[in-house]
Scaffold this active site. Structure first.
Site, PDB file in Angstrom:
ATOM      1  CG  HIS A   1      -1.939   1.224   0.909  1.00 44.38           C
ATOM      2  ND1 HIS A   1      -2.874   1.260  -0.093  1.00 44.38           N
ATOM      3  CD2 HIS A   1      -1.958   2.447   1.466  1.00 44.38           C
ATOM      4  CE1 HIS A   1      -3.444   2.440  -0.126  1.00 44.38           C
ATOM      5  NE2 HIS A   1      -2.917   3.194   0.815  1.00 44.38           N
TER       6      HIS A   1
ATOM      7  CE1 TYR B   1      -1.447   7.883   0.071  1.00 42.46           C
ATOM      8  CE2 TYR B   1      -1.022   5.639   0.775  1.00 42.46           C
ATOM      9  CZ  TYR B   1      -1.895   6.686   0.557  1.00 42.46           C
ATOM     10  OH  TYR B   1      -3.222   6.510   0.806  1.00 42.46           O
TER      11      TYR B   1
ATOM     12  CG  HIS C   1      -9.479   2.314  -6.836  1.00 43.89           C
ATOM     13  ND1 HIS C   1      -9.926   3.568  -6.487  1.00 43.89           N
ATOM     14  CD2 HIS C   1      -8.390   2.084  -6.072  1.00 43.89           C
ATOM     15  CE1 HIS C   1      -9.133   4.066  -5.555  1.00 43.89           C
ATOM     16  NE2 HIS C   1      -8.191   3.185  -5.284  1.00 43.89           N
ATOM     17  CG  PHE C   2      -5.085  -0.392  -9.652  1.00 50.70           C
ATOM     18  CD1 PHE C   2      -4.520  -0.506 -10.904  1.00 50.70           C
ATOM     19  CD2 PHE C   2      -5.511  -1.543  -9.009  1.00 50.70           C
ATOM     20  CE1 PHE C   2      -4.390  -1.730 -11.512  1.00 50.70           C
ATOM     21  CE2 PHE C   2      -5.389  -2.782  -9.616  1.00 50.70           C
ATOM     22  CZ  PHE C   2      -4.828  -2.871 -10.874  1.00 50.70           C
ATOM     23  CG  HIS C   3      -5.988   1.002 -14.932  1.00 53.91           C
ATOM     24  ND1 HIS C   3      -6.163  -0.237 -14.379  1.00 53.91           N
ATOM     25  CD2 HIS C   3      -4.967   0.871 -15.815  1.00 53.91           C
ATOM     26  CE1 HIS C   3      -5.294  -1.089 -14.928  1.00 53.91           C
ATOM     27  NE2 HIS C   3      -4.556  -0.435 -15.793  1.00 53.91           N
TER      28      HIS C   3
ATOM     29  NE  ARG D   1      -6.509  -7.280  -9.424  1.00 53.58           N
ATOM     30  CZ  ARG D   1      -5.605  -6.651  -8.653  1.00 53.58           C
ATOM     31  NH1 ARG D   1      -5.902  -6.391  -7.396  1.00 53.58           N
ATOM     32  NH2 ARG D   1      -4.447  -6.298  -9.131  1.00 53.58           N
ATOM     33  NE  ARG D   2      -3.302  -9.629  -9.693  1.00 51.61           N
ATOM     34  CZ  ARG D   2      -2.445  -9.683  -8.698  1.00 51.61           C
ATOM     35  NH1 ARG D   2      -2.561 -10.605  -7.789  1.00 51.61           N
ATOM     36  NH2 ARG D   2      -1.465  -8.833  -8.628  1.00 51.61           N
TER      37      ARG D   2
HETATM   38  C1  HEM Z   1      -2.657   1.546 -22.447  1.00 48.40           C
HETATM   39  C2  HEM Z   1      -3.081   1.715 -21.240  1.00 48.40           C
HETATM   40  C3  HEM Z   1      -3.510   0.597 -20.326  1.00 48.40           C
HETATM   41  C4  HEM Z   1      -4.365  -0.436 -20.553  1.00 48.40           C
HETATM   42  C5  HEM Z   1      -5.155  -0.737 -21.818  1.00 48.40           C
HETATM   43  C6  HEM Z   1      -4.412  -1.234 -19.351  1.00 48.40           C
HETATM   44  C7  HEM Z   1      -5.185  -2.367 -19.165  1.00 48.40           C
HETATM   45  C8  HEM Z   1      -5.157  -3.168 -18.048  1.00 48.40           C
HETATM   46  C9  HEM Z   1      -6.023  -4.292 -17.793  1.00 48.40           C
HETATM   47  C10 HEM Z   1      -7.156  -4.755 -18.720  1.00 48.40           C
HETATM   48  C11 HEM Z   1      -5.677  -4.840 -16.603  1.00 48.40           C
HETATM   49  C12 HEM Z   1      -6.357  -5.985 -15.881  1.00 48.40           C
HETATM   50  C13 HEM Z   1      -5.957  -7.323 -16.295  1.00 48.40           C
HETATM   51  C14 HEM Z   1      -6.549  -8.368 -15.404  1.00 48.40           C
HETATM   52  O1  HEM Z   1      -6.786  -8.146 -14.198  1.00 48.40           O
HETATM   53  O2  HEM Z   1      -6.795  -9.471 -15.911  1.00 48.40           O
HETATM   54  C15 HEM Z   1      -4.567  -4.080 -16.099  1.00 48.40           C
HETATM   55  C16 HEM Z   1      -3.913  -4.346 -14.910  1.00 48.40           C
HETATM   56  C17 HEM Z   1      -2.976  -3.491 -14.335  1.00 48.40           C
HETATM   57  N1  HEM Z   1      -2.558  -2.280 -14.840  1.00 48.40           N
HETATM   58 FE1  HEM Z   1      -3.046  -1.476 -16.626  1.00 48.40          FE
HETATM   59  N2  HEM Z   1      -3.589  -0.663 -18.424  1.00 48.40           N
HETATM   60  C18 HEM Z   1      -3.014   0.456 -18.974  1.00 48.40           C
HETATM   61  C19 HEM Z   1      -2.136   1.328 -18.371  1.00 48.40           C
HETATM   62  C20 HEM Z   1      -1.639   1.189 -17.090  1.00 48.40           C
HETATM   63  C21 HEM Z   1      -0.794   2.156 -16.422  1.00 48.40           C
HETATM   64  C22 HEM Z   1      -0.343   3.478 -17.015  1.00 48.40           C
HETATM   65  C23 HEM Z   1      -0.502   1.630 -15.209  1.00 48.40           C
HETATM   66  C24 HEM Z   1       0.333   2.187 -14.090  1.00 48.40           C
HETATM   67  C25 HEM Z   1       1.175   3.140 -14.159  1.00 48.40           C
HETATM   68  C26 HEM Z   1      -1.139   0.327 -15.124  1.00 48.40           C
HETATM   69  C27 HEM Z   1      -1.041  -0.513 -14.043  1.00 48.40           C
HETATM   70  C28 HEM Z   1      -1.655  -1.733 -13.946  1.00 48.40           C
HETATM   71  C29 HEM Z   1      -1.494  -2.641 -12.832  1.00 48.40           C
HETATM   72  C30 HEM Z   1      -0.601  -2.430 -11.612  1.00 48.40           C
HETATM   73  C31 HEM Z   1      -2.304  -3.746 -13.084  1.00 48.40           C
HETATM   74  C32 HEM Z   1      -2.509  -4.961 -12.183  1.00 48.40           C
HETATM   75  C33 HEM Z   1      -1.673  -6.104 -12.542  1.00 48.40           C
HETATM   76  C34 HEM Z   1      -2.036  -7.291 -11.700  1.00 48.40           C
HETATM   77  O3  HEM Z   1      -3.217  -7.522 -11.420  1.00 48.40           O
HETATM   78  O4  HEM Z   1      -1.100  -7.995 -11.313  1.00 48.40           O
HETATM   79  N3  HEM Z   1      -1.839   0.102 -16.271  1.00 48.40           N
HETATM   80  N4  HEM Z   1      -4.280  -3.064 -16.991  1.00 48.40           N
END
Ligand code: HEM
Ligand SMILES: [Cu+2]
Ligand SMILES: [Cu+2]
Lengths: 170, 69, 576
Positions: C228, C232, C379-381, C442-443
């Site tokens: 968490h 920050y 939320h975190f996006h 998710r995931r």
């Molecule tokens: C082109 C832009 C982006 C797209 C289309 C995108 C899409 C996604 C999607 C669909 C997931 C969920 C996948 C799942 O849970 O099965 C995901 C997870 C995640 N995204 Fe993005 N995202 C984008 C940009 C970003 C950015 C800019 C960040 C952070 C700076 C970010 C951080 C994360 C993180 C930390 C996860 C979680 C990974 C996990 O569950 O282990 N994403 N993203």
């Protein structure tokens, strides 16, 4: 330090808001009686589940009038019971799930409801829910648990009173 | 133009979350709004914003400028 | 008028390198984000579903850790040297930490990408949370450890430079940006300790076979001890930019310097003892500990609420300086054509929306409905994926010319880029939140199940999928526009005259208005440590007491698959 009058007002309002949040969550958690998943159950050896009388034979058990306990093993990539045959309980009863894992971390989650818990090897998650009218629910694992994670699902059926039989009575 | 083109672009962008959430609000008060209805609402809203923005500030010649808030 | 590169050419080179590393991570991460969106909705599946998790691991690690931390290391170096008006003590040391961070990332990347390539027998498909007993190749943990040590050295570099400045200026107040860098560094030392212990003491030896097993609840708790607060670590540099750069590009001054300091002290004190709020649903942790984490989390709202006030007030001041009038009319006077301003403003706006969904997560009871659902991803996006990422991109349009001497190729494309991100995120995040409410996890490579369907409260799943796909594609397009703009700018020539002076916003109420105790960093650090000990000693003690230091077991996966046992429980297939 001179603080602007508006800023003081904002500060006070923020604090009130925070206290209100804490209050409402406390009320929701304690007052309304939703039990949290906690450390009530003891630890268990995940390599020896077959020596534990709850999980050696995972099942639904009647423990009181309209009260049921369900012992579930959540493993890669199944719920037992749940995946191979649905978990069945009668309508309008109180059901306590005990879930543990023999391998990695999973979850036991009934989508669309707040029946949702992590399943951690070595720990037993317990969770009590009140079920209402007959309905068929799904069960999913929503904690990543390996390459077959998306295949890990099961069924939870709340059935009419007269259609319910315990496995043991069959 | 009442506002700069940059401000207009941002205003349109910011209206989009409100348009998207209008469905949530509608559902909340028991109204069923389809995607198409939402898109129609969005088109109307955005057109209205554009119209408001490009409308000349002194919209009747000779009339004194409206007091801007 | 001097630009940063003229004043600090050596530091500018390091910052360029941190930024470029961050941008490479952003490019790969965004591409994989698009793949995830298409895969989950079954629009197009480029890889096997079992490999989806390798993609997701890379997306999570590269964006949440690599992109953000490399970029913020550059921003902090800029803020510190600019506000102290002094270079780092020894730029070779600065290169050393940068090198260690790159080396660590590269090592960790080998098994992460290896998992995608047939014939390479290394993998790290454990996602960026790497919960044991899921096990990655040792290189993954080693790389991670080196990367974290690199960040610690970066912090040491900043402290070292500050101390050198202090000797030269014994009586001055710490300049605000430096104050922010230092509080963030101290906080980072405190909070990253958890993950460092988890990785170095338990997971790395365990992956090497030196330990037979670990306590999954313990390593998970140590992860969240860091997991968490890391939020920050992304947000504090973002806030710094909102405090010191946003008022400047808006044409005004920071409302209050002392209050900004209060905010950063609050972050130092409160950010770490909250991690257990990610474990509301974990068995083996008493309800009381979860309750304490919840209360701390709620109080952590305070610095953010104060920031909202100060930032809006500062921007309004800027607008009025520019001739804006009226209750709302001043909004029109802001420099909306400027992607730096507009990007940061839109990022801030989305953060406000994220605050709302965050409150739902933080409430222990409501959390049951959304925990680990797509809601969380939505939320975190908004937070790291927009408040932080969009701010970083917007600020690039200001900082890149400072550190390269080259103007941005097209500010209009920049404006289009930040607006596209905002619109794309609106669509994607809304659909994710709604999907999560109806239970979509998710995931998950294939959130389509055999035995049941998800039913959204209104509308259809197909519609939500469309929202995710359209939103995700717009986001990808925005990332491409951003990287393209940066790239073309770099191919251009230097033009120092067209670049504004390197400076940050002055304060209406300056440092001298704040009590001296605010700058007593040792005091705040001691209190922060005490708070952490108070909140964590008991739960960690209890976890070790219950399961043992090395835990009650659970076999590593996937390196060792004990299929025999699983089959005896009744499973026909074991996917290795
Ligand atoms: C082109 C832009 C982006 C797209 C289309 C995108 C899409 C996604 C999607 C669909 C997931 C969920 C996948 C799942 O849970 O099965 C995901 C997870 C995640 N995204 Fe993005 N995202 C984008 C940009 C970003 C950015 C800019 C960040 C952070 C700076 C970010 C951080 C994360 C993180 C930390 C996860 C979680 C990974 C996990 O569950 O282990 N994403 N993203
Ligand atoms: Cu699972
Ligand atoms: Cu799973």
């Amino acid at each position: 330090m001179n603080i602007h009058a508006y800023e003081k007002l904002w500060l006070a309002a923020s604090l009130v808001l925070i206290v209100l949040f804490i209050g409402s969550v406390t009320y929701g958690a304690v007052g309304a009686g939703i039990a949290m998943v906690d450390d009530a159950e003891g630890v268990i050896d995940p390599d020896a589940l077959d020596e534990d009388d709850r999980f050696a034979d995972p099942r639904v058990e009647e423990v009181g009038e309209n009260e049921y306990e369900v012992y579930v093993v959540a493993g890669q990539f199944f719920f037992d019971p749940g995946t191979f045959e649905p978990i069945e309980v009668p309508e309008h009863s109180q059901v306590t799930f005990y879930v543990t894992s023999p391998d990695v971390i999973h979850s036991f989650s009934i989508p669309g409801t707040n029946a949702n818990t992590m399943v951690i090897p070595g720990e037993v998650a317990s969770m009590t829910v009140e079920v209402g009218d007959p309905q068929e629910y799904g069960i999913v694992c929503n904690e990543f648990c390996g390459g077959g994670h998306h295949d890990m699902e099961g069924e939870f059926h709340v059935v009419p009173e007269d259609e319910f039989t315990l496995e043991a009575d069959e | 133009m009442r506002i700069s083109p940059g401000a207009l672009l941002v205003l349109i962008a910011v209206s989009i979350p409100f348009i998207v959430q209008s469905r949530t609000v509608a559902a909340f008060i028991g109204l069923d709004m389809s995607v198409w209805q939402m898109i129609a609402l969005g088109t109307v809203t955005i057109s209205a914003i554009i119209l408001w923005a490009v409308w000349p500030e002194k919209w009747l010649p000779g009339r004194p400028k409206l007091e801007e808030g | 008028m001097t630009t940063y590169i003229e004043r600090f050419p050596a530091e500018a080179r390091v910052i360029r390198s941190t930024f470029f590393t961050a941008f490479i991570a952003l490019g790969i991460g965004a591409l994989f984000g698009l793949l995830q969106v298409l895969h989950r909705t079954d629009v197009h599946r480029l890889v096997d579903s079992a490999d989806y998790y390798h993609i997701l691991t890379i997306h999570g690690v590269l964006l949440a850790l690599t992109f953000t931390i490399f970029f913020l290391a550059g921003v902090f170096t800029w803020g510190l040297t600019t506000s102290l008006d002094r270079g780092v003590v020894d730029v070779r040391f600065t290169w050393a930490w940068y090198g260690l961070m790159v080396g660590g990332t590269a090592l960790a990347a080998i098994p992460m990408f290896g998992g995608l390539i047939d014939g390479i027998d290394m993998s790290a498909g454990v996602l960026f949370t790497f919960y044991a007993p899921l096990q990655a190749h040792p290189l993954f943990y080693l790389g991670l450890a080196l990367f974290i040590i690199g960040t610690w050295l970066a912090g040491a570099d900043w402290i070292w430079t500050y101390l050198a400045w202090r000797r030269e200026n014994p009586d001055e107040r710490i300049p605000l940006p430096t104050f922010m860098v230092l509080t963030t560094t101290l906080f980072w030392y405190l909070s990253s300790l958890g993950v460092a212990i988890a990785v170095v003491v338990f997971l790395l030896p365990w992956s090497l076979g030196l330990l037979e097993q670990v306590n999954p609840l313990l390593t998970r708790t140590l992860f969240w001890y860091f997991g968490h607060p890391v939020v920050y670590f992304w947000l504090m540099p973002t806030y710094m930019l909102w405090y010191v750069l946003l008022p400047k590009v808006a044409g005004g001054k920071l409302f209050s310097d002392p209050l900004a300091r209060v905010v950063f002290v609050l972050f130092l004190l409160l950010s770490t003892p909250t991690g257990i709020h990610h474990q509301y649903l974990d068995p083996g942790i008493a309800e009381g500990f979860k309750f304490i984490a919840m209360t701390n989390t709620m109080f952590l709202l305070l610095p953010s609420l104060l920031t909202a006030f100060t930032v809006v007030a500062s921007v309004e001041h800027g607008a009025r300086q520019r001739g804006g009038t009226g209750y709302l009319g001043w909004l029109g006077a802001l420099p909306w054509r400027d992607p730096v301003f507009t990007g940061m403003a839109l990022a801030g706006l989305m953060f406000a929306a994220a605050g709302f969904s965050g409150m739902v997560n933080a409430g222990m009871n409501i959390n049951y409905l959304v925990h680990n659902t797509f809601w969380i991803v939505g939320h975190f996006h908004l937070t790291v994926g927009t408040a932080v990422a969009l701010t970083f991109m917007a600020v690039t349009y200001w900082l890149l010319p400072q550190i390269t001497g080259k103007p941005i190729w097209s500010r209009s494309v920049g404006l289009a880029q930040v607006v596209t991100w905002f619109v794309g995120m609106t669509l994607m995040s809304n659909a994710m939140h709604r999907g999560g409410l109806s239970g979509v996890p998710r995931r998950t490579a294939e959130p389509q199940y055999e035995n049941f369907d998800f039913t959204p409260a209104f509308g259809t799943m197909a519609e939500l999928d469309a929202g995710v796909v359209i939103g995700g594609s717009l986001l990808f397009l925005s990332a491409v526009l951003f990287l393209g703009n940066v790239f073309v700018s770099l191919t251009g020539g230097k033009d120092l005259t067209s670049i504004p002076e390197n400076a940050y916003a002055e304060a209406l109420s300056g440092a001298e208005d704040g009590p001296l105790i605010l700058d007593n960093l040792k005091l705040w650090l001691v209190i922060a440590v005490l708070l952490v000990v108070l909140t964590y000693a008991l739960p960690i003690g209890a976890i070790i007491d219950r399961g043992g230091l090395l835990g009650p077991g659970g076999s590593p996966y996937p390196l060792v698959v004990e299929s025999g046992r699983a089959i005896s429980i009744g499973l026909g297939e074991v996917v290795a």
